[in-house]
Design a protein around this motif. Structure first.
Motif, PDB file in Angstrom:
ATOM      1  N   UNK A 319       0.847  -1.102   0.031  1.00  0.00           N
ATOM      2  CA  UNK A 319       0.043   0.053  -0.139  1.00  0.00           C
ATOM      3  C   UNK A 319       0.864   1.237  -0.049  1.00  0.00           C
ATOM      4  N   UNK A 320       0.397   2.385  -0.519  1.00  0.00           N
ATOM      5  CA  UNK A 320       1.345   3.609  -0.633  1.00  0.00           C
ATOM      6  C   UNK A 320       0.303   4.795  -0.752  1.00  0.00           C
ATOM      7  N   UNK A 321       0.959   5.894  -0.268  1.00  0.00           N
ATOM      8  CA  UNK A 321       0.127   7.253  -0.436  1.00  0.00           C
ATOM      9  C   UNK A 321       1.049   8.266  -0.612  1.00  0.00           C
ATOM     10  N   UNK A 322       0.655   9.015  -2.019  1.00  0.00           N
ATOM     11  CA  UNK A 322       1.580   9.963  -2.305  1.00  0.00           C
ATOM     12  C   UNK A 322       0.749  11.270  -2.478  1.00  0.00           C
ATOM     13  N   UNK A 323       1.509  12.494  -2.366  1.00  0.00           N
ATOM     14  CA  UNK A 323       0.908  13.587  -2.507  1.00  0.00           C
ATOM     15  C   UNK A 323       1.893  14.823  -3.158  1.00  0.00           C
ATOM     16  N   UNK A 324       1.506  15.764  -3.646  1.00  0.00           N
ATOM     17  CA  UNK A 324       2.170  16.995  -4.425  1.00  0.00           C
ATOM     18  C   UNK A 324       1.715  18.425  -3.600  1.00  0.00           C
ATOM     19  N   UNK A 325       2.558  19.266  -3.679  1.00  0.00           N
ATOM     20  CA  UNK A 325       2.069  20.478  -3.121  1.00  0.00           C
ATOM     21  C   UNK A 325       1.599  21.160  -4.407  1.00  0.00           C
ATOM     22  N   UNK A 326       1.093  22.325  -4.199  1.00  0.00           N
ATOM     23  CA  UNK A 326       0.506  23.467  -5.140  1.00  0.00           C
ATOM     24  C   UNK A 326      -0.410  22.895  -6.041  1.00  0.00           C
ATOM     25  N   UNK A 327      -1.346  22.054  -5.777  1.00  0.00           N
ATOM     26  CA  UNK A 327      -2.143  21.500  -6.682  1.00  0.00           C
ATOM     27  C   UNK A 327      -1.538  20.782  -7.765  1.00  0.00           C
ATOM     28  N   UNK A 328      -0.277  20.320  -7.849  1.00  0.00           N
ATOM     29  CA  UNK A 328       0.432  19.750  -9.021  1.00  0.00           C
ATOM     30  C   UNK A 328      -0.166  18.060  -8.874  1.00  0.00           C
TER      31      UNK A 328
END
Length: 354
Positions: A319-328
């Motif tokens: 399982x994994x979770x990823x996120x990016x800044x500034x709505x990218x």
């Protein structure tokens, strides 16, 4: 006279058997598939998807490798390896490449090993033991992170038209490669080269690599130049625990003259064996993108529970979770385009090696 002919025939058979014993060919491979749930899986808010995947922890493959003893400690060797997708039977990668992972011939002796053909880059060879998730599609960013605009700030992995050397001496490992660009009248256009240095003693190990990847263009045409440098370390204090850290410097100079693409990439993780059959692996991957006004700076958290049913067969839950800044945009996979500023995925799968 008949006894003489019989003795000669037996001697010939013995010689043939001896020659056969000095040569070997092995068929090997692995099959890996699973069922994956993924949110933010399509454009325009298409939502989630449940799908069958191939190569979630390692690319499914079949290969042939062989050696011949030439005497004096020298061996001739070859390797042919094809990657494929177990879910639909297609090639993994370029459909025109039958042996898209490796197709090499070479020599091995006290000096080390030299091969020519298509193979993994020196950077890939040296760093692969230091990625906690093992360069898996579900879920690792060590080869190249999924970031803004489908950018691939990563390392060269498979290289064609390559000559590669690797040797190990008293705990020190050295390697080098050169991939010919094969553009008439130009040496650097399309060329790839790299070097690696590693060292290990007891529970500690460390490697450093440098590589250059020039894009292939028509003769007398400017080309992009991507450079990466890596430093990674490992520490295994016991059979139960293993720790890894890694760093990548990346710069791509564009033929258009636009600002260089720059990023710094970091990863770290640990593996713990609860029992000889049960292992928990965790990792964090983070990319700091440079020279961009609204940078994504993506981060991914990965976790895998693996159960060894035998020496050849594993069950796993990743399982994994990823996120990016500034709505990218960001995606868990190094291969898929991201469709949201975050993504969550889970894969239940099985791998068998033969």
């Amino acid at each position: 006279m008949q006894m003489k002919y019989l003795a000669a025939a037996l001697a010939a058979l013995a010689a043939a058997g001896s020659a056969q014993a000095q040569s070997s060919v092995t068929v090997y491979g692995l099959v890996d598939t699973g069922v994956e749930y993924l949110n933010n899986a399509g454009p325009n808010g298409a939502g989630s998807v449940t799908r069958m995947t191939s190569g979630a922890t390692n690319t499914s493959r079949i290969g042939f490798r062989g050696t011949e003893d030439l005497g004096g400690g020298l061996k001739a060797l070859f390797q042919l390896e094809n990657g494929f997708k177990l879910d639909n039977g297609s090639f993994d990668g370029d459909a025109n490449q039958l042996f898209n992972r490796q197709s090499t011939v070479g020599l091995e002796g006290g000096f080390g090993r030299v091969v020519a053909g298509r193979s993994y880059s020196t950077t890939y060879d040296f760093l692969s033991p230091f990625d906690p998730m093992g360069y898996s599609a579900n879920y690792s960013w060590a080869t190249t992170a999924g970031a803004t605009g489908n950018r691939k700030d990563g390392m060269p992995t498979g290289v064609s038209n390559l000559v590669k050397y690797q040797g190990e001496f008293s705990g020190v490992k050295i390697g080098a490669m050169y991939g010919f660009g094969e553009v008439a009248g130009e040496t650097r256009n399309g060329a790839k080269y790299g070097v690696g240095l590693g060292w290990g003693t007891g529970p500690f190990s460390v490697v450093a690599t440098y590589d250059r990847n020039n894009s292939a263009t028509a003769a007398n045409t400017p080309y992009d130049r991507a450079t990466s440098a890596h430093l990674a370390a490992g520490y295994q204090p016991s059979e139960a625990w293993k720790f890894n850290l890694g760093y990548r410097y990346y710069k791509k100079s564009l033929a258009t003259g636009a600002a260089d693409l720059r990023s710094d990439f970091f990863w770290g993780g640990a593996a713990y064996k609860f029992t000889p059959a049960m292992t928990l692996i965790g990792a964090i991957y983070y990319q700091n993108i440079k020279n961009v006004a609204n940078d994504a700076d993506p981060i991914m958290y990965s976790l895998r529970l693996k159960y060894a049913m035998s020496k050849r067969t594993d069950l796993y839950l990743s399982t994994a979770y990823a996120k990016a800044k500034n709505g990218q945009l960001v995606g868990l996979s190094r291969d898929d385009v991201g469709y949201g500023s975050s993504q969550f995925g889970m894969t239940l799968g099985m791998q068998h090696r033969f």
